[in-house]
Design a protein around this motif. Structure first.
Motif, PDB file in Angstrom:
ATOM      1  N   ASP A  20       0.811  -1.213   0.000  1.00  0.00           N
ATOM      2  CA  ASP A  20       0.000   0.000   0.000  1.00  0.00           C
ATOM      3  C   ASP A  20       0.848   1.268   0.000  1.00  0.00           C
ATOM      4  OD1 ASP A  20      -2.298  -1.434  -0.119  1.00  0.00           O
ATOM      5  OD2 ASP A  20      -2.941  -1.058   1.947  1.00  0.00           O
ATOM      6  N   ASP A  21       1.964   1.262   0.721  1.00  0.00           N
ATOM      7  CA  ASP A  21       2.816   2.450   0.751  1.00  0.00           C
ATOM      8  C   ASP A  21       3.367   2.754  -0.645  1.00  0.00           C
ATOM      9  OD1 ASP A  21       2.414   2.815   3.440  1.00  0.00           O
ATOM     10  OD2 ASP A  21       4.258   1.794   4.050  1.00  0.00           O
ATOM     11  N   ALA A  22       3.794   1.718  -1.352  1.00  0.00           N
ATOM     12  CA  ALA A  22       4.315   1.921  -2.706  1.00  0.00           C
ATOM     13  C   ALA A  22       3.223   2.417  -3.639  1.00  0.00           C
ATOM     14  CB  ALA A  22       4.914   0.620  -3.231  1.00  0.00           C
ATOM     15  N   LEU A  23       2.012   1.854  -3.510  1.00  0.00           N
ATOM     16  CA  LEU A  23       0.903   2.289  -4.364  1.00  0.00           C
ATOM     17  C   LEU A  23       0.544   3.743  -4.100  1.00  0.00           C
ATOM     18  CD1 LEU A  23      -1.453  -0.824  -4.315  1.00  0.00           C
ATOM     19  CD2 LEU A  23       0.010  -0.043  -6.171  1.00  0.00           C
ATOM     20  N   ARG A  24       0.522   4.140  -2.838  1.00  0.00           N
ATOM     21  CA  ARG A  24       0.198   5.532  -2.512  1.00  0.00           C
ATOM     22  C   ARG A  24       1.250   6.474  -3.079  1.00  0.00           C
ATOM     23  NH1 ARG A  24      -1.129   3.116   2.652  1.00  0.00           N
ATOM     24  NH2 ARG A  24      -3.420   3.014   2.880  1.00  0.00           N
ATOM     25  N   ALA A  25       2.511   6.075  -2.998  1.00  0.00           N
ATOM     26  CA  ALA A  25       3.574   6.914  -3.550  1.00  0.00           C
ATOM     27  C   ALA A  25       3.418   7.074  -5.054  1.00  0.00           C
ATOM     28  CB  ALA A  25       4.935   6.303  -3.219  1.00  0.00           C
ATOM     29  N   ILE A  26       3.033   5.998  -5.725  1.00  0.00           N
ATOM     30  CA  ILE A  26       2.833   6.056  -7.173  1.00  0.00           C
ATOM     31  C   ILE A  26       1.639   6.928  -7.527  1.00  0.00           C
ATOM     32  CG2 ILE A  26       2.121   4.650  -9.153  1.00  0.00           C
ATOM     33  CD1 ILE A  26       3.883   2.413  -7.964  1.00  0.00           C
ATOM     34  N   LEU A  27       0.536   6.740  -6.810  1.00  0.00           N
ATOM     35  CA  LEU A  27      -0.685   7.489  -7.097  1.00  0.00           C
ATOM     36  C   LEU A  27      -0.534   8.974  -6.799  1.00  0.00           C
ATOM     37  CD1 LEU A  27      -3.355   4.959  -5.785  1.00  0.00           C
ATOM     38  CD2 LEU A  27      -2.860   5.534  -8.153  1.00  0.00           C
ATOM     39  N   ALA A  28       0.347   9.309  -5.865  1.00  0.00           N
ATOM     40  CA  ALA A  28       0.551  10.719  -5.522  1.00  0.00           C
ATOM     41  C   ALA A  28       1.105  11.512  -6.698  1.00  0.00           C
ATOM     42  CB  ALA A  28       1.491  10.832  -4.323  1.00  0.00           C
ATOM     43  N   GLU A  29       1.747  10.842  -7.642  1.00  0.00           N
ATOM     44  CA  GLU A  29       2.342  11.519  -8.789  1.00  0.00           C
ATOM     45  C   GLU A  29       1.417  11.524 -10.013  1.00  0.00           C
ATOM     46  OE1 GLU A  29       5.128  12.981  -8.328  1.00  0.00           O
ATOM     47  OE2 GLU A  29       5.734  12.055  -6.445  1.00  0.00           O
ATOM     48  N   ALA A  30       0.255  10.871  -9.908  1.00  0.00           N
ATOM     49  CA  ALA A  30      -0.603  10.663 -11.083  1.00  0.00           C
ATOM     50  C   ALA A  30      -1.665  11.744 -11.218  1.00  0.00           C
ATOM     51  CB  ALA A  30      -1.270   9.296 -10.991  1.00  0.00           C
ATOM     52  N   SER A  31      -2.131  11.911 -12.449  1.00  0.00           N
ATOM     53  CA  SER A  31      -3.280  12.780 -12.710  1.00  0.00           C
ATOM     54  C   SER A  31      -4.232  12.051 -13.649  1.00  0.00           C
ATOM     55  CB  SER A  31      -2.835  14.109 -13.335  1.00  0.00           C
ATOM     56  OG  SER A  31      -2.136  13.878 -14.540  1.00  0.00           O
ATOM     57  N   PRO A  32      -5.553  12.297 -13.493  1.00  0.00           N
ATOM     58  CA  PRO A  32      -6.523  11.574 -14.319  1.00  0.00           C
ATOM     59  C   PRO A  32      -6.674  12.187 -15.702  1.00  0.00           C
ATOM     60  CG  PRO A  32      -7.663  13.018 -12.800  1.00  0.00           C
ATOM     61  CD  PRO A  32      -6.200  13.165 -12.508  1.00  0.00           C
ATOM     62  N   ARG A  33      -6.971  11.344 -16.691  1.00  0.00           N
ATOM     63  CA  ARG A  33      -7.246  11.800 -18.044  1.00  0.00           C
ATOM     64  C   ARG A  33      -8.485  11.076 -18.562  1.00  0.00           C
ATOM     65  NH1 ARG A  33      -2.468  14.045 -20.073  1.00  0.00           N
ATOM     66  NH2 ARG A  33      -1.756  15.291 -18.300  1.00  0.00           N
ATOM     67  N   ARG A  34      -9.469  11.846 -18.977  1.00  0.00           N
ATOM     68  CA  ARG A  34     -10.667  11.262 -19.584  1.00  0.00           C
ATOM     69  C   ARG A  34     -10.672  11.608 -21.066  1.00  0.00           C
ATOM     70  NH1 ARG A  34     -14.998   9.032 -17.405  1.00  0.00           N
ATOM     71  NH2 ARG A  34     -14.440   9.793 -15.323  1.00  0.00           N
TER      72      ARG A  34
END
Length: 234
Positions: A20-34
């Motif tokens: 979970d810690d690794a996933l949160r770190a990855i998601l913190a850098e992401a932005s959504p695209r529709r």
């Protein structure tokens, strides 16, 4: 995106084995695209500033040959990454990715790739595994184009799509997104007329059922026989 629950993407192959810690770190850098249907996620030759993970919808990756013909390289389904030029040392996108249906993706800056791999080393290993699978698929398609008659190539293309994105249902295997006959022609190096003729024969014989938004493989085994060259499909 840092508030996105890791459990929502944990099942995706690219994130398997990450905590979970690794996933949160990855998601913190992401932005959504529709992306509305028909719009480009990225275009061939453009600077590869981002890479993407498809969460919903379908993309089709295409390339234009020197003589102006469009070639459909592959479909990108939910859970797959695309546009990862940075991971293979490229600075521009080698193809164009178009939304085959309305799609939702996560985007990361390409410059973040080394940092993300440092935070989650398994991400790089999983990405390389995905590249290896795509390379194997590309080799298979090249061999098919070089050695097989058109009917076998079309059968292989349908079975490959079923394996990647099909759902087993009571009356066969359902590919529940638009796959046009033109798409199949581009995937198999033939003409729309030839694919239409083959598909019409298969529809009449009950092997497949076509539709605007879906394709049902009613008898995958007979398609496999056709792909192996042991039946004419007539």
């Amino acid at each position: 995106m840092s508030r996105l629950d890791p459990s929502l993407i944990r099942h995706l192959a690219i994130f398997q084995s990450l905590d979970d810690d690794a996933l949160r770190a990855i998601l913190a850098e992401a932005s959504p695209r529709r992306l509305p249907k028909g719009t480009a996620m990225f275009e061939h030759g453009a600077e590869a500033h981002e890479f993407f993970l498809v969460l919903d919808g379908r993309l089709k990756v295409v390339k234009i040959t020197p003589d102006g013909e469009q070639v459909l390289i592959r479909f990108v389904i939910p859970g797959e990454v695309c546009g990862m030029a940075v991971a293979i040392g490229k600075t521009t996108y080698p193809a164009t990715a178009l939304a085959a249906t309305e799609s939702l993706a996560l985007a990361w800056p390409s410059a973040q790739w080394p940092k993300l791999c440092e935070k989650a080393p398994a991400l790089a290993a999983n990405a390389m595994q995905a590249f290896g699978q795509r390379l194997q698929e590309a080799h298979s398609r090249i061999a098919e184009l070089s050695t097989e008659e058109v009917q076998r190539r079309v059968a292989h293309a349908l079975l490959r799509l079923a394996g990647q994105a099909g759902t087993k249902v009571e009356n066969g295997v359902l590919i529940d997104f638009p796959v046009t006959r033109q798409d199949l022609a581009e995937m198999t190096g033939t003409t729309l007329h030839t694919v239409s003729r083959i598909m019409s024969v298969w529809e009449a014989s009950g092997l497949i059922e076509g539709g605007r938004q879906r394709l049902l493989l009613c008898d995958p085994h007979k398609l496999l026989v056709a792909a192996e060259g042991r039946a004419s499909g007539d």
